[in-house]
Design a protein around this motif. Structure first.
Motif, PDB file in Angstrom:
ATOM      1  N   GLY A   1       0.788  -1.229   0.000  1.00  0.00           N
ATOM      2  CA  GLY A   1       0.000   0.000   0.000  1.00  0.00           C
ATOM      3  C   GLY A   1       0.818   1.275   0.000  1.00  0.00           C
ATOM      4  N   PHE A   2       1.975   1.262   0.651  1.00  0.00           N
ATOM      5  CA  PHE A   2       2.741   2.500   0.795  1.00  0.00           C
ATOM      6  C   PHE A   2       3.568   2.781  -0.448  1.00  0.00           C
ATOM      7  CE2 PHE A   2       6.617   4.778   2.169  1.00  0.00           C
ATOM      8  CZ  PHE A   2       6.008   5.968   2.526  1.00  0.00           C
ATOM      9  N   LYS A   3       3.424   4.015  -0.987  1.00  0.00           N
ATOM     10  CA  LYS A   3       4.133   4.396  -2.211  1.00  0.00           C
ATOM     11  C   LYS A   3       4.934   5.686  -2.051  1.00  0.00           C
ATOM     12  CE  LYS A   3       2.171   1.005  -4.516  1.00  0.00           C
ATOM     13  NZ  LYS A   3       2.926  -0.175  -4.981  1.00  0.00           N
TER      14      LYS A   3
ATOM     15  N   TRP B   1      -1.192   6.121  -3.797  1.00  0.00           N
ATOM     16  CA  TRP B   1      -0.984   4.757  -3.306  1.00  0.00           C
ATOM     17  C   TRP B   1      -2.007   3.807  -3.919  1.00  0.00           C
ATOM     18  CZ3 TRP B   1      -0.888   6.522   2.510  1.00  0.00           C
ATOM     19  CH2 TRP B   1       0.256   7.304   2.721  1.00  0.00           C
ATOM     20  N   ASN B   2      -2.387   4.098  -5.143  1.00  0.00           N
ATOM     21  CA  ASN B   2      -3.370   3.282  -5.869  1.00  0.00           C
ATOM     22  C   ASN B   2      -4.695   3.230  -5.116  1.00  0.00           C
ATOM     23  OD1 ASN B   2      -1.447   2.782  -7.908  1.00  0.00           O
ATOM     24  ND2 ASN B   2      -0.570   1.100  -6.721  1.00  0.00           N
ATOM     25  N   ALA B   3      -5.252   2.051  -4.913  1.00  0.00           N
ATOM     26  CA  ALA B   3      -6.599   1.940  -4.347  1.00  0.00           C
ATOM     27  C   ALA B   3      -6.697   2.503  -2.936  1.00  0.00           C
ATOM     28  CB  ALA B   3      -7.044   0.478  -4.352  1.00  0.00           C
ATOM     29  N   LEU B   4      -5.584   2.538  -2.213  1.00  0.00           N
ATOM     30  CA  LEU B   4      -5.635   2.944  -0.813  1.00  0.00           C
ATOM     31  C   LEU B   4      -6.028   4.410  -0.641  1.00  0.00           C
ATOM     32  CD1 LEU B   4      -5.268   2.102   2.110  1.00  0.00           C
ATOM     33  CD2 LEU B   4      -2.836   2.655   1.909  1.00  0.00           C
TER      34      LEU B   4
ATOM     35  N   LYS C   1      -5.774  12.155  -6.911  1.00  0.00           N
ATOM     36  CA  LYS C   1      -6.255  11.835  -8.257  1.00  0.00           C
ATOM     37  C   LYS C   1      -5.131  11.750  -9.279  1.00  0.00           C
ATOM     38  CE  LYS C   1     -10.402  12.022  -6.616  1.00  0.00           C
ATOM     39  NZ  LYS C   1     -11.151  10.759  -6.345  1.00  0.00           N
ATOM     40  N   ASN C   2      -4.003  12.414  -8.996  1.00  0.00           N
ATOM     41  CA  ASN C   2      -2.867  12.397  -9.909  1.00  0.00           C
ATOM     42  C   ASN C   2      -1.770  11.509  -9.330  1.00  0.00           C
ATOM     43  OD1 ASN C   2      -3.888  14.537 -11.815  1.00  0.00           O
ATOM     44  ND2 ASN C   2      -3.884  15.714  -9.908  1.00  0.00           N
ATOM     45  N   LYS C   3      -0.548  11.657  -9.801  1.00  0.00           N
ATOM     46  CA  LYS C   3       0.534  10.809  -9.281  1.00  0.00           C
ATOM     47  C   LYS C   3       0.892  11.182  -7.847  1.00  0.00           C
ATOM     48  CE  LYS C   3       4.780  13.267 -10.544  1.00  0.00           C
ATOM     49  NZ  LYS C   3       6.108  13.124 -11.183  1.00  0.00           N
ATOM     50  N   ASP C   4       0.569  12.426  -7.450  1.00  0.00           N
ATOM     51  CA  ASP C   4       0.760  12.850  -6.069  1.00  0.00           C
ATOM     52  C   ASP C   4      -0.156  14.033  -5.782  1.00  0.00           C
ATOM     53  OD1 ASP C   4       2.097  15.240  -6.999  1.00  0.00           O
ATOM     54  OD2 ASP C   4       3.970  14.129  -7.108  1.00  0.00           O
ATOM     55  N   ARG C   5      -0.187  14.449  -4.510  1.00  0.00           N
ATOM     56  CA  ARG C   5      -1.025  15.582  -4.095  1.00  0.00           C
ATOM     57  C   ARG C   5      -0.269  16.399  -3.059  1.00  0.00           C
ATOM     58  NH1 ARG C   5      -5.425  16.923  -0.035  1.00  0.00           N
ATOM     59  NH2 ARG C   5      -4.687  15.157   1.203  1.00  0.00           N
ATOM     60  N   VAL C   6      -0.178  17.703  -3.285  1.00  0.00           N
ATOM     61  CA  VAL C   6       0.387  18.616  -2.297  1.00  0.00           C
ATOM     62  C   VAL C   6      -0.728  18.955  -1.312  1.00  0.00           C
ATOM     63  CG1 VAL C   6       1.437  20.870  -1.904  1.00  0.00           C
ATOM     64  CG2 VAL C   6       2.021  19.564  -3.968  1.00  0.00           C
ATOM     65  N   PHE C   7      -0.610  18.460  -0.077  1.00  0.00           N
ATOM     66  CA  PHE C   7      -1.705  18.677   0.869  1.00  0.00           C
ATOM     67  C   PHE C   7      -1.480  19.871   1.789  1.00  0.00           C
ATOM     68  CE2 PHE C   7       1.017  15.661   3.215  1.00  0.00           C
ATOM     69  CZ  PHE C   7       1.032  16.190   4.504  1.00  0.00           C
ATOM     70  N   PHE C   8      -0.277  20.473   1.724  1.00  0.00           N
ATOM     71  CA  PHE C   8      -0.013  21.654   2.556  1.00  0.00           C
ATOM     72  C   PHE C   8       1.142  22.440   1.965  1.00  0.00           C
ATOM     73  CE2 PHE C   8       2.587  23.516   6.051  1.00  0.00           C
ATOM     74  CZ  PHE C   8       1.682  24.467   6.501  1.00  0.00           C
ATOM     75  N   THR C   9       0.960  23.762   1.903  1.00  0.00           N
ATOM     76  CA  THR C   9       2.030  24.666   1.478  1.00  0.00           C
ATOM     77  C   THR C   9       2.010  25.893   2.370  1.00  0.00           C
ATOM     78  OG1 THR C   9       1.918  23.954  -0.843  1.00  0.00           O
ATOM     79  CG2 THR C   9       2.942  26.084  -0.405  1.00  0.00           C
TER      80      THR C   9
END
Length: 243
Positions: free
Chosen positions: A77-79, A107-110, A116-124
């Motif tokens: 699960g971890f990517k 992390w695919n299905a997790l 939605k993309n290859k990664d997500r910036v959740f905080f800046t």
């Protein structure tokens, strides 16, 4: 026809949400089950971390716990997670804006329900500063850890000549995202970009920005470069009261 299509899409969205909620509950149940089972804890990693010195990279002391092995919660699960930023600061009318971002990978299905993309910036966070240490590199630090898998937390700080801006932010599997900046709480659902402008009197000012789309490691730099040139941003950082 339009009504049928709308109902179909609503049904698919509802089904997807139900499946996601069910998967999250299974992961949480597994997390509780393995939290103190020795065979599922990574003691080898814990021993290696105990040897590391100089862990101070934010407001919280980096404690060493025997965390569950990632695969004990969800196999494969971890990517990965990551940090982005600009240590030396972006120039804005002879002043410097240092920024840091925290990123979670897909992390695919997790976590596909929130990444939605290859990664997500959740905080800046963008901080106006008058101090850049280009010799000892002590003016800012950042750190992100995956030890709380499937949740992610990061922390860091930015120094000015007479102050220090501490921050920490986390995202949960349920996409409950929050940040703390010098004890001010931000609900990142309503904006995960935080601007901090230290004032000459020692106080701070902040602005929370709600970007309409999730930023990624590929879109972040362009967005930040454009953001600091916006008139509202310039006026926030550059005025007679800021450092």
């Amino acid at each position: 026809m339009k009504l049928h299509l709308t109902l179909t899409l609503a049904f698919i969205a509802s089904l997807s949400f139900a499946q996601s909620s069910e998967n999250i509950q299974k992961v949480r149940d597994k997390q509780l089950k393995v939290q103190n089972q020795n065979q599922d804890l990574d003691f080898k990693r814990m021993e290696e971390e105990l040897k590391v010195t100089g862990k101070a990279s934010g407001p919280f002391t980096y404690g060493v716990f025997p965390y569950p092995i990632y695969d004990s919660i969800q196999k494969g699960g971890f990517k990965g997670v990551g940090t982005l930023g600009n240590f030396f600061g972006l120039k804005l009318q002879n002043k410097r804006i240092v920024y840091t971002s925290f990123v979670e990978n897909n992390w695919n299905a997790l976590n596909s329900h929130k990444v939605k993309n290859k990664d997500r910036v959740f905080f800046t966070i963008l901080v106006l500063t008058d101090f850049i240490d280009d010799k000892e590199y002590t003016s800012s630090k950042m750190n992100i850890v995956s030890r709380n898998f499937p949740d992610v937390i990061g922390q860091g700080f930015v120094k000015t000549s007479n102050n220090r801006i501490d921050f920490s932010a986390f995202t949960t599997l349920e996409k409950e995202d929050f940040a703390i900046v010098n004890m001010k709480l931000y609900h990142l659902k309503y904006g995960n970009i935080i601007l901090i402008a230290p004032q000459k009197d020692g106080s701070l000012r902040s602005m929370q920005i709600n970007n309409t789309t999730d930023l990624t490691s590929e879109t972040l730099k362009t967005y930040v470069d454009q953001l600091i040139q916006q008139p509202e941003t310039v006026n926030f950082f550059i005025n007679e009261k800021t450092i």
